[in-house]
Write a protein that holds these residues in place. Structure first.
Motif: not given
Length: 108
Positions: A20, A67, A95, A98
């Motif tokens: 990450r 990222e 989160d 992600w």
């Protein structure tokens, strides 16, 4: 791009997903999508190179995972409404973003 380079690129993406983190060698800041201007056509998502796979569908909108974004202009060139901007002040993804990322990259 040679066939031999593709697995390494996918592996690098997978490593960025696992950690990450953004590649420290990337000189350009990531991009961001201004959701108020976006028409959710997904052109940017389809235009983002697979080795980055930085754009994800979040239901009613699409977002860029900073990222995973190298700052290349591929998505900008595809956007019909010019709603993608440089994000100098980006912050780490939470989160919820992600969880939308396809892992591993071979599924893209």
């Amino acid at each position: 791009m040679s066939e031999n380079a593709l697995p390494a690129d996918r592996s690098a993406r997978s490593e960025r997903i696992a950690a990450r983190t953004r590649n420290s060698d990337w000189r350009k800041p990531p991009r961001r999508i201004e959701t108020a201007e976006c028409i959710t056509c997904d052109s940017c998502l389809r235009g983002c190179p697979a080795e980055f796979g930085a754009i994800v569908d979040r239901g009613l909108d699409v977002v860029i995972i900073p990222e995973l974004c190298s700052g290349c202009p591929a998505c900008v060139l595809e956007c019909p409404v010019d709603c993608i901007y440089v994000d100098e002040d980006w912050s780490p993804s939470d989160d919820s973003l992600w969880n939308l990322v396809e892992f591993p990259a071979e599924t893209r």
